[in-house]
Motif scaffolding. Structure first.
Motif, PDB file in Angstrom:
ATOM      1  N   LYS A  94       0.803  -1.221   0.000  1.00 41.32           N
ATOM      2  CA  LYS A  94       0.000   0.000   0.000  1.00 41.32           C
ATOM      3  C   LYS A  94       0.842   1.281   0.000  1.00 41.32           C
ATOM      4  N   ILE A  95       2.120   1.168   0.217  1.00 40.03           N
ATOM      5  CA  ILE A  95       2.956   2.368   0.249  1.00 40.03           C
ATOM      6  C   ILE A  95       2.976   3.019  -1.130  1.00 40.03           C
ATOM      7  N   SER A  96       2.619   4.302  -1.184  1.00 37.97           N
ATOM      8  CA  SER A  96       2.562   5.021  -2.460  1.00 37.97           C
ATOM      9  C   SER A  96       3.467   6.243  -2.479  1.00 37.97           C
ATOM     10  N   VAL A  97       4.051   6.605  -1.328  1.00 40.77           N
ATOM     11  CA  VAL A  97       4.884   7.805  -1.265  1.00 40.77           C
ATOM     12  C   VAL A  97       6.170   7.503  -0.488  1.00 40.77           C
ATOM     13  N   ILE A  98       7.292   7.826  -1.119  1.00 41.62           N
ATOM     14  CA  ILE A  98       8.589   7.817  -0.454  1.00 41.62           C
ATOM     15  C   ILE A  98       8.973   9.278  -0.251  1.00 41.62           C
ATOM     16  N   PRO A  99       9.154   9.730   0.978  1.00 42.85           N
ATOM     17  CA  PRO A  99       9.383  11.155   1.226  1.00 42.85           C
ATOM     18  C   PRO A  99      10.761  11.616   0.749  1.00 42.85           C
ATOM     19  N   PRO A 100      10.884  12.874   0.345  1.00 33.16           N
ATOM     20  CA  PRO A 100      12.196  13.398  -0.073  1.00 33.16           C
ATOM     21  C   PRO A 100      13.224  13.366   1.047  1.00 33.16           C
ATOM     22  N   GLU A 101      12.756  13.323   2.291  1.00 31.83           N
ATOM     23  CA  GLU A 101      13.674  13.271   3.431  1.00 31.83           C
ATOM     24  C   GLU A 101      14.555  12.026   3.429  1.00 31.83           C
ATOM     25  N   ILE A 102      14.222  11.063   2.587  1.00 35.81           N
ATOM     26  CA  ILE A 102      15.050   9.864   2.521  1.00 35.81           C
ATOM     27  C   ILE A 102      16.464  10.226   2.072  1.00 35.81           C
ATOM     28  N   GLY A 103      16.591  11.345   1.363  1.00 34.83           N
ATOM     29  CA  GLY A 103      17.894  11.794   0.906  1.00 34.83           C
ATOM     30  C   GLY A 103      18.810  12.256   2.024  1.00 34.83           C
ATOM     31  N   GLU A 104      18.272  12.389   3.240  1.00 28.79           N
ATOM     32  CA  GLU A 104      19.078  12.821   4.379  1.00 28.79           C
ATOM     33  C   GLU A 104      19.760  11.655   5.099  1.00 28.79           C
ATOM     34  N   LEU A 105      19.494  10.438   4.645  1.00 28.16           N
ATOM     35  CA  LEU A 105      20.119   9.257   5.255  1.00 28.16           C
ATOM     36  C   LEU A 105      21.494   9.058   4.636  1.00 28.16           C
ATOM     37  N   SER A 106      22.424   9.914   4.997  1.00 26.99           N
ATOM     38  CA  SER A 106      23.710  10.008   4.309  1.00 26.99           C
ATOM     39  C   SER A 106      24.589   8.767   4.444  1.00 26.99           C
ATOM     40  N   LYS A 107      24.364   7.936   5.452  1.00 28.08           N
ATOM     41  CA  LYS A 107      25.190   6.744   5.652  1.00 28.08           C
ATOM     42  C   LYS A 107      24.617   5.510   4.967  1.00 28.08           C
ATOM     43  N   LEU A 108      23.476   5.657   4.311  1.00 28.56           N
ATOM     44  CA  LEU A 108      22.794   4.521   3.711  1.00 28.56           C
ATOM     45  C   LEU A 108      23.651   3.883   2.613  1.00 28.56           C
ATOM     46  N   CYS A 109      23.850   2.569   2.724  1.00 29.00           N
ATOM     47  CA  CYS A 109      24.618   1.809   1.733  1.00 29.00           C
ATOM     48  C   CYS A 109      23.727   0.913   0.885  1.00 29.00           C
ATOM     49  N   GLU A 110      22.606   0.482   1.471  1.00 25.05           N
ATOM     50  CA  GLU A 110      21.700  -0.418   0.747  1.00 25.05           C
ATOM     51  C   GLU A 110      20.265   0.062   0.932  1.00 25.05           C
ATOM     52  N   LEU A 111      19.568   0.220  -0.177  1.00 25.17           N
ATOM     53  CA  LEU A 111      18.168   0.649  -0.145  1.00 25.17           C
ATOM     54  C   LEU A 111      17.349  -0.292  -1.017  1.00 25.17           C
ATOM     55  N   CYS A 112      16.342  -0.905  -0.406  1.00 18.48           N
ATOM     56  CA  CYS A 112      15.444  -1.814  -1.128  1.00 18.48           C
ATOM     57  C   CYS A 112      14.020  -1.297  -0.995  1.00 18.48           C
ATOM     58  N   ILE A 113      13.414  -0.940  -2.111  1.00 15.75           N
ATOM     59  CA  ILE A 113      12.009  -0.536  -2.141  1.00 15.75           C
ATOM     60  C   ILE A 113      11.330  -1.441  -3.152  1.00 15.75           C
ATOM     61  N   ASN A 114      10.762  -2.517  -2.675  1.00 13.24           N
ATOM     62  CA  ASN A 114      10.193  -3.550  -3.541  1.00 13.24           C
ATOM     63  C   ASN A 114       8.721  -3.804  -3.216  1.00 13.24           C
ATOM     64  N   ASP A 115       7.974  -4.161  -4.263  1.00 12.42           N
ATOM     65  CA  ASP A 115       6.581  -4.583  -4.083  1.00 12.42           C
ATOM     66  C   ASP A 115       5.755  -3.515  -3.366  1.00 12.42           C
ATOM     67  N   THR A 116       5.796  -2.293  -3.890  1.00  8.47           N
ATOM     68  CA  THR A 116       5.011  -1.193  -3.335  1.00  8.47           C
ATOM     69  C   THR A 116       4.098  -0.619  -4.412  1.00  8.47           C
ATOM     70  N   ASN A 117       3.389   0.438  -4.051  1.00  9.44           N
ATOM     71  CA  ASN A 117       2.437   1.089  -4.955  1.00  9.44           C
ATOM     72  C   ASN A 117       2.993   2.410  -5.498  1.00  9.44           C
ATOM     73  N   ILE A 118       4.307   2.628  -5.384  1.00  9.48           N
ATOM     74  CA  ILE A 118       4.894   3.898  -5.808  1.00  9.48           C
ATOM     75  C   ILE A 118       5.114   3.935  -7.319  1.00  9.48           C
ATOM     76  N   TYR A 119       5.055   5.141  -7.874  1.00  6.42           N
ATOM     77  CA  TYR A 119       5.357   5.301  -9.300  1.00  6.42           C
ATOM     78  C   TYR A 119       6.429   6.370  -9.539  1.00  6.42           C
TER      79      TYR A 119
END
Length: 204
Positions: free
Chosen positions: A80-105
């Motif tokens: 049901k997730i349809s929105v990934i917030p722009p604040e995700i860009g503030e996770l400066s230490k992030l090495c792995e990001l998985c966004i799978n099987d969602t409702n985002i476009y």
């Protein structure tokens, strides 16, 4: 109350832990529960390095997720997730990001700020186009895009790191111009184009 998550008890258990670096949000929580956890739990869990948000009944990832400054891996998989917030860009230490099987476009352009990102999985969503800022991910080693609704492949995306392995559905070959000078490694899967017309109509 018996039907409500015992957040206070959970937080006390977290406080007693000498080192918390991995956390999984509970699958049965709904949007209200999750926001409650955000407000109560995140200040306590500021040092968490791995967060899994799977099968939760929410439509939007709260922008407060940016408070997890030490997060190194984030996995999001909830239909049901349809929105990934722009604040995700503030996770400066992030090495792995998985966004799978969602409702985002769409993917926020701020993803280009994740300069330490090495692995990006965007599989089985309804993404139609990638932000060109993704080429700023100079440390990216793998990009998975299969199972989306990608309609165009911008020439700017040819500037992805040459060491990056990009996995796309085979139909993408038909929309990539032969004149594009692709420097990265491109691999085709057996998937087919997903139509945006089949996108589930979840209420937000």
């Amino acid at each position: 109350k018996g039907d409500e998550p015992d957040f206070e008890h959970w937080i006390e258990a977290v406080k007693k832990a000498q080192k918390l670096n991995r956390l999984m949000a509970k699958p049965m929580w709904d949007s209200k529960d999750f926001r409650h956890w955000i407000s109560l739990g995140m200040p306590v869990c500021a040092d968490v390095e791995h967060l899994y948000i799977n099968d939760i009944d929410i439509e939007i990832i709260p922008p407060e997720i940016s408070n997890l400054h030490f997060l190194r891996s984030l996995e999001i998989s909830a239909p049901k997730i349809s929105v990934i917030p722009p604040e995700i860009g503030e996770l400066s230490k992030l090495c792995e990001l998985c966004i799978n099987d969602t409702n985002i476009y769409t993917i926020p352009s701020e993803i280009g700020k994740l300069i330490n990102l090495r692995s990006l999985h965007l599989q089985d969503n309804y993404i139609t186009e990638l932000p060109i800022e993704i080429v700023n991910l100079n440390n990216l080693k793998e990009l998975h895009l299969s199972g989306n609704c990608i309609e165009c492949f911008s020439s700017e995306l040819c500037n992805l790191p040459s060491e990056c392995d990009v996995y796309v559905d085979k139909y993408i070959a038909d929309i990539i111009s032969k004149e594009m000078n692709i420097s990265f490694n491109l691999y085709f899967t057996q998937g087919r184009a997903k139509s945006a017309d089949t996108k589930p109509a979840y209420r937000v």
